[in-house]
Write a protein that holds these residues in place. Structure first.
Motif, PDB file in Angstrom:
ATOM      1  N   GLN A  67       0.823  -1.216   0.000  1.00  0.00           N
ATOM      2  CA  GLN A  67       0.000   0.000   0.000  1.00  0.00           C
ATOM      3  C   GLN A  67       0.853   1.261   0.000  1.00  0.00           C
ATOM      4  N   HIS A  68       2.081   1.163   0.513  1.00  0.00           N
ATOM      5  CA  HIS A  68       2.971   2.323   0.573  1.00  0.00           C
ATOM      6  C   HIS A  68       4.036   2.294  -0.524  1.00  0.00           C
ATOM      7  N   SER A  69       3.905   1.386  -1.477  1.00  0.00           N
ATOM      8  CA  SER A  69       4.850   1.262  -2.584  1.00  0.00           C
ATOM      9  C   SER A  69       4.227   1.834  -3.851  1.00  0.00           C
ATOM     10  N   PRO A  70       5.056   2.382  -4.748  1.00  0.00           N
ATOM     11  CA  PRO A  70       4.527   2.914  -6.011  1.00  0.00           C
ATOM     12  C   PRO A  70       3.734   1.855  -6.773  1.00  0.00           C
ATOM     13  N   GLN A  71       2.583   2.222  -7.259  1.00  0.00           N
ATOM     14  CA  GLN A  71       1.669   1.339  -7.993  1.00  0.00           C
ATOM     15  C   GLN A  71       1.277   0.092  -7.203  1.00  0.00           C
ATOM     16  N   GLY A  72       1.414   0.121  -5.869  1.00  0.00           N
ATOM     17  CA  GLY A  72       1.050  -1.028  -5.041  1.00  0.00           C
ATOM     18  C   GLY A  72       1.898  -2.249  -5.327  1.00  0.00           C
ATOM     19  N   LYS A  73       3.139  -2.030  -5.760  1.00  0.00           N
ATOM     20  CA  LYS A  73       4.002  -3.108  -6.224  1.00  0.00           C
ATOM     21  C   LYS A  73       5.356  -3.032  -5.521  1.00  0.00           C
ATOM     22  N   ALA A  74       5.849  -4.186  -5.063  1.00  0.00           N
ATOM     23  CA  ALA A  74       7.160  -4.234  -4.405  1.00  0.00           C
ATOM     24  C   ALA A  74       7.927  -5.465  -4.881  1.00  0.00           C
ATOM     25  N   ARG A  75       9.242  -5.339  -4.906  1.00  0.00           N
ATOM     26  CA  ARG A  75      10.091  -6.481  -5.235  1.00  0.00           C
ATOM     27  C   ARG A  75       9.972  -7.525  -4.128  1.00  0.00           C
ATOM     28  N   LYS A  76      10.029  -8.783  -4.501  1.00  0.00           N
ATOM     29  CA  LYS A  76       9.992  -9.858  -3.501  1.00  0.00           C
ATOM     30  C   LYS A  76      11.247  -9.840  -2.650  1.00  0.00           C
ATOM     31  N   GLY A  77      12.394  -9.601  -3.264  1.00  0.00           N
ATOM     32  CA  GLY A  77      13.655  -9.603  -2.544  1.00  0.00           C
ATOM     33  C   GLY A  77      14.190 -11.009  -2.372  1.00  0.00           C
ATOM     34  N   ASN A  78      15.243 -11.115  -1.558  1.00  0.00           N
ATOM     35  CA  ASN A  78      15.917 -12.393  -1.397  1.00  0.00           C
ATOM     36  C   ASN A  78      16.774 -12.321  -0.131  1.00  0.00           C
ATOM     37  N   SER A  79      16.875 -13.413   0.576  1.00  0.00           N
ATOM     38  CA  SER A  79      17.736 -13.448   1.758  1.00  0.00           C
ATOM     39  C   SER A  79      18.734 -14.601   1.695  1.00  0.00           C
ATOM     40  N   ARG A  80      18.942 -15.138   0.510  1.00  0.00           N
ATOM     41  CA  ARG A  80      19.787 -16.328   0.390  1.00  0.00           C
ATOM     42  C   ARG A  80      21.239 -16.036   0.029  1.00  0.00           C
ATOM     43  N   GLY A  81      21.545 -14.894  -0.545  1.00  0.00           N
ATOM     44  CA  GLY A  81      22.918 -14.596  -0.943  1.00  0.00           C
ATOM     45  C   GLY A  81      23.767 -14.133   0.238  1.00  0.00           C
ATOM     46  N   PRO A  82      25.082 -14.224   0.120  1.00  0.00           N
ATOM     47  CA  PRO A  82      25.949 -13.839   1.232  1.00  0.00           C
ATOM     48  C   PRO A  82      25.829 -12.363   1.622  1.00  0.00           C
ATOM     49  N   GLU A  83      25.431 -11.520   0.699  1.00  0.00           N
ATOM     50  CA  GLU A  83      25.253 -10.087   0.985  1.00  0.00           C
ATOM     51  C   GLU A  83      23.805  -9.745   1.331  1.00  0.00           C
ATOM     52  N   ASP A  84      22.915 -10.722   1.245  1.00  0.00           N
ATOM     53  CA  ASP A  84      21.483 -10.473   1.418  1.00  0.00           C
ATOM     54  C   ASP A  84      21.045 -10.714   2.858  1.00  0.00           C
ATOM     55  N   LYS A  85      21.512  -9.871   3.734  1.00  0.00           N
ATOM     56  CA  LYS A  85      21.125  -9.902   5.148  1.00  0.00           C
ATOM     57  C   LYS A  85      20.080  -8.813   5.354  1.00  0.00           C
ATOM     58  N   VAL A  86      19.382  -8.837   6.457  1.00  0.00           N
ATOM     59  CA  VAL A  86      18.325  -7.854   6.731  1.00  0.00           C
ATOM     60  C   VAL A  86      18.880  -6.439   6.570  1.00  0.00           C
ATOM     61  N   GLY A  87      18.207  -5.665   5.720  1.00  0.00           N
ATOM     62  CA  GLY A  87      18.589  -4.275   5.484  1.00  0.00           C
ATOM     63  C   GLY A  87      19.678  -4.097   4.450  1.00  0.00           C
ATOM     64  N   ARG A  88      20.157  -5.178   3.869  1.00  0.00           N
ATOM     65  CA  ARG A  88      21.266  -5.115   2.915  1.00  0.00           C
ATOM     66  C   ARG A  88      20.959  -5.931   1.668  1.00  0.00           C
ATOM     67  N   GLY A  89      21.707  -5.638   0.607  1.00  0.00           N
ATOM     68  CA  GLY A  89      21.584  -6.411  -0.630  1.00  0.00           C
ATOM     69  C   GLY A  89      20.151  -6.429  -1.141  1.00  0.00           C
ATOM     70  N   ARG A  90      19.621  -7.625  -1.318  1.00  0.00           N
ATOM     71  CA  ARG A  90      18.245  -7.779  -1.830  1.00  0.00           C
ATOM     72  C   ARG A  90      17.244  -8.052  -0.707  1.00  0.00           C
ATOM     73  N   CYS A  91      17.599  -7.677   0.527  1.00  0.00           N
ATOM     74  CA  CYS A  91      16.732  -7.896   1.699  1.00  0.00           C
ATOM     75  C   CYS A  91      16.497  -6.581   2.443  1.00  0.00           C
ATOM     76  N   THR A  92      16.218  -5.535   1.677  1.00  0.00           N
ATOM     77  CA  THR A  92      15.987  -4.212   2.259  1.00  0.00           C
ATOM     78  C   THR A  92      14.520  -4.038   2.653  1.00  0.00           C
ATOM     79  N   ALA A  93      14.257  -3.008   3.417  1.00  0.00           N
ATOM     80  CA  ALA A  93      12.912  -2.767   3.951  1.00  0.00           C
ATOM     81  C   ALA A  93      11.863  -2.542   2.868  1.00  0.00           C
ATOM     82  N   ASP A  94      12.282  -2.179   1.663  1.00  0.00           N
ATOM     83  CA  ASP A  94      11.314  -1.950   0.585  1.00  0.00           C
ATOM     84  C   ASP A  94      11.021  -3.211  -0.230  1.00  0.00           C
TER      85      ASP A  94
END
Length: 140
Positions: A67-94
């Protein structure tokens, strides 16, 4: 589709109750996934979630992000990569996975988290709330 004042968690709960507490839904690529109500009908689990259980409020967290994302759309993201920790890489708050980690699990920046988005996005589509697209989730 959500109407004013409706919560995603309530819609998912009602739809699962109407299905006897269990349903087989398609994942994004069409693979079947069994979802079920657990914990006195306050949570959901799946044959794809390695025993993890999610309180139904996780769907409200996802919808609030959308609801707070443009066009009601958000990236799924990812938490599996070595850089993809909470708040970083592909695991950001958006991203959906980041929002779940931060707002549902209350994880701190830099922590690891499990990525349940492939199932939870499919549930939102099955419930008629959001479209489960490749790489994105979008409100209907």
């Amino acid at each position: 589709m959500l109407t004013s004042g409706e919560k995603a968690s309530d819609i998912v709960h009602k739809k699962l109750l109407a299905s006897g507490g269990t349903a087989v839904i398609p994942l994004q690529r069409g693979e079947p996934c069994t979802i079920m109500l657990v914990d006195k009908e306050c949570a959901i689990t799946s044959d794809k979630l390695n025993g993890f259980r999610y309180g139904l409020s996780v769907f409200d967290v996802i919808v609030e992000l959308l609801q707070h994302s443009p066009q009601g759309k958000a990236r799924k993201g990812n938490s599996r990569g070595p850089e993809d920790k909470v708040g970083r890489g592909r695991c950001t708050a958006d991203t959906v996975v980041g929002a779940i980690a931060i707002h549902y699990f209350e994880k701190k920046i830099g922590e690891s988290c499990f990525d349940p988005v492939f199932v939870l996005a499919a549930v939102l589509e099955w419930a008629g709330i959001a479209k489960n697209e490749r790489g994105f989730v979008q409100l209907i």
